[in-house]
Enzyme design. Structure first.
Site, short mmCIF file in Angstrom:
data_model
loop_
_atom_site.label_atom_id
_atom_site.label_comp_id
_atom_site.label_asym_id
_atom_site.label_seq_id
_atom_site.Cartn_x
_atom_site.Cartn_y
_atom_site.Cartn_z
N ARG A 29 -6.25 2.93 -15.48
CA ARG A 29 -6.27 3.67 -14.20
C ARG A 29 -6.91 5.05 -14.30
O ARG A 29 -7.69 5.42 -13.42
CB ARG A 29 -4.86 3.77 -13.60
CG ARG A 29 -4.28 2.38 -13.23
CD ARG A 29 -3.01 2.48 -12.40
NE ARG A 29 -3.27 2.96 -11.07
CZ ARG A 29 -3.06 4.18 -10.64
NH1 ARG A 29 -2.52 5.08 -11.42
NH2 ARG A 29 -3.36 4.53 -9.42
N GLY A 89 0.77 -1.23 0.00
CA GLY A 89 0.00 0.00 0.00
C GLY A 89 0.80 1.28 0.00
O GLY A 89 0.22 2.37 -0.03
N CYS A 101 -13.95 3.31 -28.15
CA CYS A 101 -15.26 3.94 -28.30
C CYS A 101 -15.97 4.01 -26.96
O CYS A 101 -16.91 3.27 -26.68
CB CYS A 101 -16.08 3.19 -29.33
SG CYS A 101 -15.25 3.24 -30.92
N GLU A 102 -15.49 4.88 -26.11
CA GLU A 102 -16.05 5.15 -24.79
C GLU A 102 -15.67 6.58 -24.43
O GLU A 102 -14.53 6.98 -24.60
CB GLU A 102 -15.40 4.25 -23.71
CG GLU A 102 -15.72 2.80 -23.76
CD GLU A 102 -17.09 2.45 -23.20
OE1 GLU A 102 -17.67 3.28 -22.47
OE2 GLU A 102 -17.58 1.37 -23.54
N GLU A 138 4.26 -6.63 1.73
CA GLU A 138 3.78 -6.97 0.39
C GLU A 138 3.67 -5.75 -0.52
O GLU A 138 2.59 -5.47 -1.05
CB GLU A 138 2.38 -7.60 0.47
CG GLU A 138 2.26 -8.80 1.34
CD GLU A 138 0.80 -9.22 1.55
OE1 GLU A 138 0.57 -10.43 1.68
OE2 GLU A 138 -0.08 -8.35 1.57
N PRO A 139 4.75 -5.02 -0.75
CA PRO A 139 4.64 -3.85 -1.61
C PRO A 139 4.46 -4.26 -3.08
O PRO A 139 5.07 -5.22 -3.54
CB PRO A 139 5.99 -3.15 -1.42
CG PRO A 139 6.93 -4.24 -1.02
CD PRO A 139 6.11 -5.26 -0.28
N TYR A 187 -10.06 4.95 -11.86
CA TYR A 187 -9.83 5.60 -10.55
C TYR A 187 -9.66 7.11 -10.67
O TYR A 187 -9.26 7.75 -9.70
CB TYR A 187 -8.54 5.08 -9.90
CG TYR A 187 -8.37 3.61 -9.77
CD1 TYR A 187 -9.30 2.82 -9.12
CD2 TYR A 187 -7.20 3.00 -10.26
CE1 TYR A 187 -9.09 1.45 -8.97
CE2 TYR A 187 -6.99 1.63 -10.10
CZ TYR A 187 -7.95 0.87 -9.45
OH TYR A 187 -7.72 -0.46 -9.30
#
Ligand SMILES: *Cc1c(COP(=O)(O)O)cnc(C)c1O
Length: 418
Positions: A309, A236, A342-343, A270-271, A313
């Site tokens: 991303r 994280g 196409c979005e 756990e990076p 996000y």
């Protein structure tokens, strides 16, 4: 720090011009720097040296085999969340004793594969899962290590989609249920329930939520007199995308080392993003510039199917021309950098000030090494581009670009329709 820098107005990856790589690799493609990858892994290792933790790289952030192999070769363990990731971890040559396995929905076949391989820990996320692992371990006549993933109910300041340690998220177990599990260890003769695990979210910029969560867990262990010998504090750690000022590995370690040392537990980290994020960029090419009365769009050949991303996000990625023309600052204008999908949601960056870029100019989307390629898709039936890694003074294709044929792999038209 990373190895994507400008020299004489040219973007380099380590000592190689990105534009030179693009002469032989079709855009869009991902470009990784081996040195950046390993440097970031070592930064964590060094910062935490006093407790010598096991650093398990989060495979979901970047699962290219060459990336995994590079880290494994330098001593890293791996954090997996599926049978597919475990398969890739094995191909990368990881030692079974350096693999931890999390995720709320492990399938029986996946659990079996991980037990057979002999992984270090399952991080369990529900009581039912624990019962199922016990049954499978019994059938396989194996003793299996378990860490209980605790949801410490802290709220890290990050995007709501990547906060995982809040009470209402699907991850981990509340303290009460965790307590119940530890108290009923006798029910699970094939399991060694000997660890606790947390992973509170992603792109967290300061140590405060970590210290809060770690304290909560240590107090819980103490007050309930629960004996464990491993504490996995998850990943994280945030990185720089634009103007963030994240803690360094060193300052992060400084904040939490005293707590961890005092606990005397074996520590696992756990990076993912911290190691892979700044180690990669997405290289794409300008197809068209489209001026409308309201906006100017730079249309490039990479889009949300390559890097989701920004769409998913609202993540910010710095976008830079690979070659800066001398007169460019004079001609900078406000543009949206968009892909061919196409979005309406298909964009890489909005309201950016970029110089005029003629057709064919190369553009780099920075800090795309984590959750870039691993979240890519074939949406709009677009073959994925290559992945390339610079090692020393050479570059290597570490995944070939897909072809049209790859797009129909496994698809079958039933005879009745022929
Ligand atoms: C995704 C994930 C990580 C890595 O998160 P980063 O933000 O990339 O460091 C670590 N542990 C678990 C359990 C995860 O799901």
């Amino acid at each position: 720090m990373h190895e994507f820098n400008f020299k004489d107005n040219e973007l380099y990856c380590e000592n190689i011009k990105v534009a030179d790589i693009a002469k032989s690799v079709a855009t869009p493609f991902y470009l990784y720097s081996y040195k950046t990858l390993i440097d970031h892994y070592r930064k964590i290792k060094t910062a935490f040296r006093p407790i010598d933790p096991l650093v398990c790289f989060s495979v979901k952030s970047n699962s290219n085999l060459a990336v995994l192999r590079a880290l494994v070769k330098n001593g890293a363990g791996l954090d997996v969340v599926s049978g597919g990731e475990l398969y890739k971890a094995k191909l990368a040559g990881v030692k079974a004793g350096k693999v931890v396995y999390a995720g709320v929905g492990k399938k029986h076949s996946e659990i079996e594969e991980a037990i057979e391989f002999g992984i270090l820990f399952f991080n369990i996320e529900s009581e039912e899962e624990l019962g199922d692992i016990e049954k499978i371990a019994n059938r396989l006549k194996k003793k299996v290590n378990i860490a209980v993933r605790i949801n410490p109910d802290v709220i890290p300041k990050t995007h709501r989609y990547i906060a995982t340690g809040k009470g209402e998220s699907k991850f981990g177990l509340d303290f009460e249920t965790a307590h119940k599990i530890f108290n009923s260890r006798w029910k699970y003769p094939h399991l060694n329930i000997r660890g606790v695990h947390i992973h509170i979210g992603s792109q967290i910029l300061n140590a405060e939520p970590f210290t809060t969560a770690i304290r909560k867990v240590l107090e819980f262990l103490k007050s309930c007199k629960i004996e464990v010998d491993y504490f996995n504090i998850g990943g994280g750690l945030g990185i720089v995308y634009s103007i963030e000022n994240p803690q360094t590995a060193k300052s992060f370690a400084k904040s939490i080392l005293p707590l961890l040392k005092k606990s005397k537990l074996n520590i696992i980290l756990e990076p993912g993003r911290f190691i892979s994020g700044n180690s990669g960029i997405l290289v794409t090419k300008v197809l068209y510039t489209k001026r409308t009365p309201r906006k100017t769009f730079i249309i490039v050949d990479g889009g949300m199917s390559d890097l989701i991303r920004p769409s998913l996000y609202e993540a910010y990625h710095k976008i830079v021309p690979v070659r800066v023309r001398q007169d460019s600052s004079a001609t900078a204008e406000r543009v949206d950098v968009v892909g061919p999908i196409c979005e309406t949601g298909d964009f890489l960056g909005k309201d950016r000030y970029l110089p005029r870029m003629p057709k064919g100019s190369l553009v780099a989307v920075m800090a795309a090494g984590a959750y870039g390629f691993t979240m890519s898709s074939n949406y709009n039936s677009r073959p994925r581009g290559a992945e390339v890694m610079v090692i020393g003074n050479k570059f290597y294709t570490v995944k070939e670009a897909e072809s049209y044929k790859d797009l129909v792999h496994g698809e079958i038209i039933p005879r009745i329709l022929r």
